[in-house]
Design a protein around this motif. Structure first.
Motif, PDB file in Angstrom:
ATOM      1  N   VAL A 146      56.910  61.599  64.907  1.00 38.20           N
ATOM      2  CA  VAL A 146      57.225  60.257  64.420  1.00 38.20           C
ATOM      3  C   VAL A 146      57.755  59.396  65.568  1.00 38.20           C
ATOM      4  N   MET A 147      58.464  60.010  66.511  1.00 37.78           N
ATOM      5  CA  MET A 147      59.019  59.275  67.653  1.00 37.78           C
ATOM      6  C   MET A 147      57.950  58.878  68.671  1.00 37.78           C
ATOM      7  N   TRP A 148      56.745  59.424  68.547  1.00 35.83           N
ATOM      8  CA  TRP A 148      55.688  59.101  69.489  1.00 35.83           C
ATOM      9  C   TRP A 148      54.955  57.823  69.104  1.00 35.83           C
ATOM     10  N   GLN A 149      55.143  57.359  67.871  1.00 35.11           N
ATOM     11  CA  GLN A 149      54.387  56.213  67.372  1.00 35.11           C
ATOM     12  C   GLN A 149      54.891  54.855  67.867  1.00 35.11           C
ATOM     13  N   PRO A 150      56.196  54.568  67.793  1.00 37.73           N
ATOM     14  CA  PRO A 150      56.644  53.239  68.237  1.00 37.73           C
ATOM     15  C   PRO A 150      56.663  53.155  69.766  1.00 37.73           C
ATOM     16  N   GLU A 151      56.651  51.956  70.270  1.00 35.23           N
ATOM     17  CA  GLU A 151      56.800  51.760  71.708  1.00 35.23           C
ATOM     18  C   GLU A 151      58.272  51.493  71.993  1.00 35.23           C
ATOM     19  N   ILE A 152      58.918  52.442  72.643  1.00 38.75           N
ATOM     20  CA  ILE A 152      60.332  52.324  72.973  1.00 38.75           C
ATOM     21  C   ILE A 152      60.431  52.313  74.495  1.00 38.75           C
ATOM     22  N   PRO A 153      60.636  51.142  75.093  1.00 33.18           N
ATOM     23  CA  PRO A 153      60.659  51.064  76.552  1.00 33.18           C
ATOM     24  C   PRO A 153      61.647  52.053  77.173  1.00 33.18           C
ATOM     25  N   ALA A 154      61.207  52.722  78.218  1.00 34.69           N
ATOM     26  CA  ALA A 154      62.013  53.666  78.997  1.00 34.69           C
ATOM     27  C   ALA A 154      62.505  54.846  78.173  1.00 34.69           C
ATOM     28  N   ALA A 155      61.852  55.134  77.046  1.00 37.85           N
ATOM     29  CA  ALA A 155      62.360  56.224  76.236  1.00 37.85           C
ATOM     30  C   ALA A 155      61.299  57.181  75.717  1.00 37.85           C
ATOM     31  N   ASN A 156      60.165  56.712  75.251  1.00 40.34           N
ATOM     32  CA  ASN A 156      59.291  57.674  74.581  1.00 40.34           C
ATOM     33  C   ASN A 156      57.878  57.733  75.152  1.00 40.34           C
TER      34      ASN A 156
END
Length: 180
Positions: A53-63
């Motif tokens: 689930v954490m791979w779906q959003p774009e989280i700058p510098a995180a995922n």
């Protein structure tokens, strides 16, 4: 798992190394520090990034979720060879230094950043000043050094909470440098 699905290895927690690793871990646990605010909004733990689930959003510098082969291909687009798709002029633009100095999140360790990528620095040595790439949670490091034609990726499944390269990574970087 089907043949086309990536092989995902869950992260294993590891203790910080003595010195700066322990200091960073302490700062991340200390309320009121910038380090705590950065690593606890939400709490950045290795198992958090094992969840698809954490791979779906774009989280700058995180995922940024990659496998080693994909990262090497990405960085190979900037060095001479059959995978090159980015011109030397563009490479020079994206690795032009934009910031240099103590990193307040990483307990004042010196850091250098370009427009898109991190630059080689004492805590992120790569193959010298002309290298650019990024490191990540757990002791990961990926970069390109166009002058030598080298792209390098080291991914781990141990979440080493250190802001500097771990011993195994230092040995790998030393071996690559010695082979040039």
């Amino acid at each position: 798992m089907g043949a086309t699905e990536p092989l995902i290895r869950p992260h294993r927690k590891a203790a910080p190394t003595p010195g700066i690793g322990a200091f960073l871990a302490s700062a991340a646990d200390s309320r009121g520090t910038l380090t705590h605010a950065t690593f606890n909004n939400p709490a950045a733990t290795a198992d958090l990034f094992d969840d698809p689930v954490m791979w779906q959003p774009e989280i700058p510098a995180a995922n940024g979720v990659f496998d080693a082969r994909s990262l090497v291909r990405l960085y190979s687009s900037v060095v001479d060879g059959p995978l090159r798709t980015i011109s030397p002029t563009t490479v020079d633009r994206v690795r032009r230094r934009q910031a240099h100095g103590p990193d307040e999140v990483l307990v004042d360790r010196p850091t250098r950043f370009a427009t898109v990528f991190a630059l080689s620095s004492p805590r992120r040595p790569m193959l010298g000043r002309d290298s650019f790439g990024h490191d990540g949670l757990g002791g990961h490091l990926a970069f390109a050094h166009p002058e030598s034609g080298i792209t390098f990726t080291c991914l781990t499944n141990r979440a080493i909470p250190d802001p500097t390269p771990h011993t195994r990574l230092w040995r790998l970087l030393s071996a690559v440098a010695a082979a040039l």
